[in-house]
Write a protein that holds these residues in place. Structure first.
Motif, PDB file in Angstrom:
ATOM      1  N   LYS A   9      -8.806  -7.691   4.100  1.00 58.98           N
ATOM      2  CA  LYS A   9      -7.730  -8.638   4.366  1.00 58.98           C
ATOM      3  C   LYS A   9      -6.762  -8.715   3.186  1.00 58.98           C
ATOM      4  CE  LYS A   9      -6.796 -13.520   5.392  1.00 58.98           C
ATOM      5  NZ  LYS A   9      -7.381 -14.875   5.578  1.00 58.98           N
ATOM      6  N   ARG A  10      -7.301  -8.584   1.965  1.00 56.99           N
ATOM      7  CA  ARG A  10      -6.458  -8.702   0.769  1.00 56.99           C
ATOM      8  C   ARG A  10      -6.949  -7.725  -0.300  1.00 56.99           C
ATOM      9  NH1 ARG A  10      -5.865 -14.611  -1.745  1.00 56.99           N
ATOM     10  NH2 ARG A  10      -4.733 -14.861   0.229  1.00 56.99           N
ATOM     11  N   VAL A  11      -6.062  -6.902  -0.812  1.00 55.62           N
ATOM     12  CA  VAL A  11      -6.431  -5.951  -1.857  1.00 55.62           C
ATOM     13  C   VAL A  11      -5.372  -5.966  -2.957  1.00 55.62           C
ATOM     14  CG1 VAL A  11      -7.641  -4.423  -0.254  1.00 55.62           C
ATOM     15  CG2 VAL A  11      -5.226  -3.984  -0.782  1.00 55.62           C
ATOM     16  N   LEU A  12      -5.767  -5.446  -4.117  1.00 49.77           N
ATOM     17  CA  LEU A  12      -4.821  -5.243  -5.210  1.00 49.77           C
ATOM     18  C   LEU A  12      -4.682  -3.753  -5.454  1.00 49.77           C
ATOM     19  CD1 LEU A  12      -4.257  -7.177  -8.443  1.00 49.77           C
ATOM     20  CD2 LEU A  12      -4.666  -4.708  -8.623  1.00 49.77           C
ATOM     21  N   VAL A  43       0.848   0.121   4.375  1.00 40.86           N
ATOM     22  CA  VAL A  43      -0.349  -0.729   4.299  1.00 40.86           C
ATOM     23  C   VAL A  43       0.003  -2.163   4.682  1.00 40.86           C
ATOM     24  CG1 VAL A  43      -2.152  -1.619   2.777  1.00 40.86           C
ATOM     25  CG2 VAL A  43      -1.352   0.736   2.504  1.00 40.86           C
ATOM     26  N   HIS A  44       1.123  -2.642   4.178  1.00 37.28           N
ATOM     27  CA  HIS A  44       1.570  -4.006   4.483  1.00 37.28           C
ATOM     28  C   HIS A  44       1.775  -4.197   5.981  1.00 37.28           C
ATOM     29  CE1 HIS A  44       4.671  -7.236   4.801  1.00 37.28           C
ATOM     30  NE2 HIS A  44       3.913  -7.801   3.889  1.00 37.28           N
ATOM     31  N   ASP A  45       2.284  -3.174   6.638  1.00 38.14           N
ATOM     32  CA  ASP A  45       2.543  -3.262   8.079  1.00 38.14           C
ATOM     33  C   ASP A  45       1.264  -3.406   8.899  1.00 38.14           C
ATOM     34  OD1 ASP A  45       5.250  -3.091   7.670  1.00 38.14           O
ATOM     35  OD2 ASP A  45       5.427  -0.969   8.212  1.00 38.14           O
ATOM     36  N   LEU A  46       0.125  -3.077   8.300  1.00 37.71           N
ATOM     37  CA  LEU A  46      -1.157  -3.248   8.983  1.00 37.71           C
ATOM     38  C   LEU A  46      -1.656  -4.687   8.914  1.00 37.71           C
ATOM     39  CD1 LEU A  46      -3.063  -0.050   7.765  1.00 37.71           C
ATOM     40  CD2 LEU A  46      -1.852  -0.378   9.928  1.00 37.71           C
ATOM     41  N   GLY A  47      -0.925  -5.530   8.165  1.00 42.86           N
ATOM     42  CA  GLY A  47      -1.317  -6.927   8.043  1.00 42.86           C
ATOM     43  C   GLY A  47      -2.182  -7.226   6.831  1.00 42.86           C
ATOM     44  N   VAL A  48      -2.345  -6.243   5.948  1.00 37.33           N
ATOM     45  CA  VAL A  48      -3.148  -6.447   4.734  1.00 37.33           C
ATOM     46  C   VAL A  48      -2.305  -7.173   3.693  1.00 37.33           C
ATOM     47  CG1 VAL A  48      -4.455  -5.312   2.897  1.00 37.33           C
ATOM     48  CG2 VAL A  48      -4.442  -4.336   5.207  1.00 37.33           C
ATOM     49  N   GLN A  49      -2.872  -8.195   3.069  1.00 37.33           N
ATOM     50  CA  GLN A  49      -2.179  -8.917   1.994  1.00 37.33           C
ATOM     51  C   GLN A  49      -2.285  -8.097   0.714  1.00 37.33           C
ATOM     52  OE1 GLN A  49      -3.887 -12.863   1.810  1.00 37.33           O
ATOM     53  NE2 GLN A  49      -3.532 -13.245   3.987  1.00 37.33           N
ATOM     54  N   LEU A  50      -1.132  -7.884   0.063  1.00 38.04           N
ATOM     55  CA  LEU A  50      -1.076  -6.939  -1.046  1.00 38.04           C
ATOM     56  C   LEU A  50      -0.602  -7.571  -2.347  1.00 38.04           C
ATOM     57  CD1 LEU A  50       0.500  -3.777   0.630  1.00 38.04           C
ATOM     58  CD2 LEU A  50      -1.884  -4.155   0.038  1.00 38.04           C
ATOM     59  N   ALA A  51      -1.388  -7.358  -3.388  1.00 42.54           N
ATOM     60  CA  ALA A  51      -0.964  -7.637  -4.761  1.00 42.54           C
ATOM     61  C   ALA A  51      -0.877  -6.293  -5.475  1.00 42.54           C
ATOM     62  CB  ALA A  51      -1.963  -8.550  -5.459  1.00 42.54           C
ATOM     63  N   ILE A  52      -0.021  -6.207  -6.475  1.00 36.48           N
ATOM     64  CA  ILE A  52       0.191  -4.944  -7.193  1.00 36.48           C
ATOM     65  C   ILE A  52       0.240  -5.218  -8.691  1.00 36.48           C
ATOM     66  CG2 ILE A  52       1.756  -2.984  -7.559  1.00 36.48           C
ATOM     67  CD1 ILE A  52       2.840  -3.464  -4.724  1.00 36.48           C
ATOM     68  N   VAL A  53      -0.394  -4.356  -9.450  1.00 41.26           N
ATOM     69  CA  VAL A  53      -0.215  -4.318 -10.907  1.00 41.26           C
ATOM     70  C   VAL A  53       0.248  -2.909 -11.244  1.00 41.26           C
ATOM     71  CG1 VAL A  53      -1.357  -4.333 -13.155  1.00 41.26           C
ATOM     72  CG2 VAL A  53      -1.866  -6.121 -11.487  1.00 41.26           C
ATOM     73  N   VAL A  54       1.323  -2.801 -11.985  1.00 38.64           N
ATOM     74  CA  VAL A  54       1.855  -1.492 -12.353  1.00 38.64           C
ATOM     75  C   VAL A  54       1.800  -1.333 -13.864  1.00 38.64           C
ATOM     76  CG1 VAL A  54       4.245  -2.309 -12.429  1.00 38.64           C
ATOM     77  CG2 VAL A  54       3.782   0.118 -12.040  1.00 38.64           C
ATOM     78  N   GLY A  55       1.446  -0.130 -14.305  1.00 36.02           N
ATOM     79  CA  GLY A  55       1.396   0.169 -15.731  1.00 36.02           C
ATOM     80  C   GLY A  55       2.778   0.483 -16.276  1.00 36.02           C
ATOM     81  N   ALA A  56       2.808   1.046 -17.489  1.00 34.33           N
ATOM     82  CA  ALA A  56       4.102   1.301 -18.132  1.00 34.33           C
ATOM     83  C   ALA A  56       4.119   2.622 -18.884  1.00 34.33           C
ATOM     84  CB  ALA A  56       4.441   0.168 -19.083  1.00 34.33           C
ATOM     85  N   GLY A  57       3.189   3.535 -18.554  1.00 34.52           N
ATOM     86  CA  GLY A  57       3.129   4.796 -19.268  1.00 34.52           C
ATOM     87  C   GLY A  57       4.405   5.602 -19.178  1.00 34.52           C
ATOM     88  N   ASN A  58       5.111   5.485 -18.054  1.00 40.92           N
ATOM     89  CA  ASN A  58       6.341   6.255 -17.882  1.00 40.92           C
ATOM     90  C   ASN A  58       7.444   5.805 -18.831  1.00 40.92           C
ATOM     91  OD1 ASN A  58       6.331   3.795 -16.350  1.00 40.92           O
ATOM     92  ND2 ASN A  58       8.185   4.465 -15.320  1.00 40.92           N
ATOM     93  N   ILE A  59       7.479   4.518 -19.153  1.00 42.89           N
ATOM     94  CA  ILE A  59       8.487   3.988 -20.076  1.00 42.89           C
ATOM     95  C   ILE A  59       7.982   4.061 -21.509  1.00 42.89           C
ATOM     96  CG2 ILE A  59       9.769   1.918 -20.763  1.00 42.89           C
ATOM     97  CD1 ILE A  59       9.791   1.110 -17.813  1.00 42.89           C
ATOM     98  N   TYR A  60       6.698   3.722 -21.681  1.00 40.48           N
ATOM     99  CA  TYR A  60       6.158   3.684 -23.047  1.00 40.48           C
ATOM    100  C   TYR A  60       6.110   5.074 -23.653  1.00 40.48           C
ATOM    101  CZ  TYR A  60       3.913   1.182 -26.796  1.00 40.48           C
ATOM    102  OH  TYR A  60       3.653   0.575 -27.998  1.00 40.48           O
ATOM    103  N   ARG A  61       6.039   6.099 -22.805  1.00 37.70           N
ATOM    104  CA  ARG A  61       6.067   7.463 -23.306  1.00 37.70           C
ATOM    105  C   ARG A  61       7.351   7.718 -24.078  1.00 37.70           C
ATOM    106  NH1 ARG A  61       4.632  12.197 -19.148  1.00 37.70           N
ATOM    107  NH2 ARG A  61       2.821  10.840 -18.999  1.00 37.70           N
ATOM    108  N   GLY A  62       8.449   7.141 -23.591  1.00 36.79           N
ATOM    109  CA  GLY A  62       9.724   7.295 -24.272  1.00 36.79           C
ATOM    110  C   GLY A  62       9.852   6.409 -25.500  1.00 36.79           C
TER     111      GLY A  62
END
Length: 243
Positions: A9-12, A43-62
Motif C-alpha cells: 500500500k505504501r513504499v519508499l 507505480v502511482h497509477d496503481l494506487g500505491v502511496q509513494l515516498a521518495i528519497v533521492v541522493g546527490a552523487g550526480n551533483i556532488y561529483r561535480g
C-alpha cells in the motif's frame, strides 16, 4: 494489463543521484529525469502511496574538488543541499505528468520546500500525493541511505525499493570487477551487514533490520521493475529479516 491489487500500500523509493544523470558527467539530464518520472507515475497509477528519497552523487561529483580537504560536516551540508537540487526537477517532471507532489526538506528552505513534518507527510501520502524527502536527515555524518531508512520507518512504509544503476541487485562481489560475482536472490539484513555487501551503509541496514523493513534492490535501467515489484513479482534481491 495493470493488476487490480498490489503487494504494498505504501513504499519508499530510494533513488541515487546518478539515476538522474543520464550520459552526462554530472548534473541532471532532463530526458533521464522524465524517464524516472514515468516509472514513478506507473507505480502511482496503481494506487500505491509513494515516498521518495533521492541522493546527490550526480551533483556532488561535480563539487568533489571544492569539497576536498573541507570539514566533513560542511561537506555533508553541501551534499544535503544538492539533494534539494535533485528533488525539484523530479517534482517538476512528476507534476507535468499529472502527479501531485510535495517536497519536504530536513533543512529549512521554505521558499521551495515544506519543512519535514511527519504527520503532514503521512497526510500527503494518504491523499495520494508523492512526497519527496530532501536534505537527508538534516544532520551531517548520515547518508541518504540512512535518511531513506529513517523516513520509511517514520511514515510506516511497508518496504524500500532500492534502485541501482547497471546492476540487477546485490551480488557476492562487485560484478563490475569480478566476473565470478553471483546475484543473491534473498539475504537477511544481518548477513548483508556481516558480509559488508553493497546494499546500504551499516547504519541504514541496522535501522531497517530493527524495524523489520524489507528492501527490494533492483536495476533502475529497466523502468518497469518498480511496477513488477509492487505487483508482487520477485525482482533483483530481497533483503529482509524473517519474523
Amino acid at each position: 494489463m495493470a493488476p487490480t491489487t498490489t503487494a504494498f500500500k505504501r513504499v519508499l523509493i530510494k533513488l541515487s543521484g546518478e539515476s538522474l544523470m543520464g550520459a552526462q558527467d554530472y548534473g541532471t539530464d532532463p530526458e533521464r529525469v522524465g524517464a524516472v518520472a514515468d516509472a514513478i507515475k506507473a507505480v502511482h497509477d496503481l494506487g500505491v502511496q509513494l515516498a521518495i528519497v533521492v541522493g546527490a552523487g550526480n551533483i556532488y561529483r561535480g563539487m568533489s574538488g571544492a569539497a576536498a580537504g573541507m570539514d566533513r560536516a560542511t561537506a555533508d551540508y553541501m551534499g544535503m543541499l544538492a539533494t534539494v537540487l535533485n528533488a525539484l526537477p523530479l517534482q517538476d517532471a512528476l507534476e507535468k505528468r499529472g502527479v501531485t507532489t510535495r517536497v519536504q526538506s530536513a533543512l529549512t528552505i521554505t521558499e521551495v520546500a515544506e519543512p519535514y513534518i511527519r504527520r503532514r507527510a503521512e497526510r500527503h501520502l494518504e491523499k495520494g500525493r508523492v512526497v519527496i524527502f530532501a536534505a537527508g536527515t538534516g544532520n551531517p555524518f548520515f547518508t541518504t541511505d540512512t535518511a531513506a531508512s529513517l523516513r520509511a520507518a517514520e511514515v510506516h512504509c511497508e518496504a524500500i525499493l532500492m534502485a541501482k544503476n547497471g546492476v540487477e541487485g546485490v551480488y557476492t562481489a562487485d560484478p563490475r570487477t569480478d566476473p565470478d560475482a553471483e546475484l543473491i536472490d534473498e539475504i537477511t539484513h544481518m548477513e548483508a551487514i556481516e558480509r559488508r555487501l553493497r546494499v546500504m551503509d551499516s547504519t541504514a541496514l541496522t535501522l531497517c533490520m530493527e524495524n523489520r523493513l524489507p528492501i527490494h534492490v533492483f536495476n533502475m535501467d529497466d523502468e518497469a521493475n518498480m511496477v513488477r515489484i509492487v505487483s508482487g513479482e520477485r525482482v533483483g534481491t530481497l533483503v529482509r529479516t524473517p519474523a
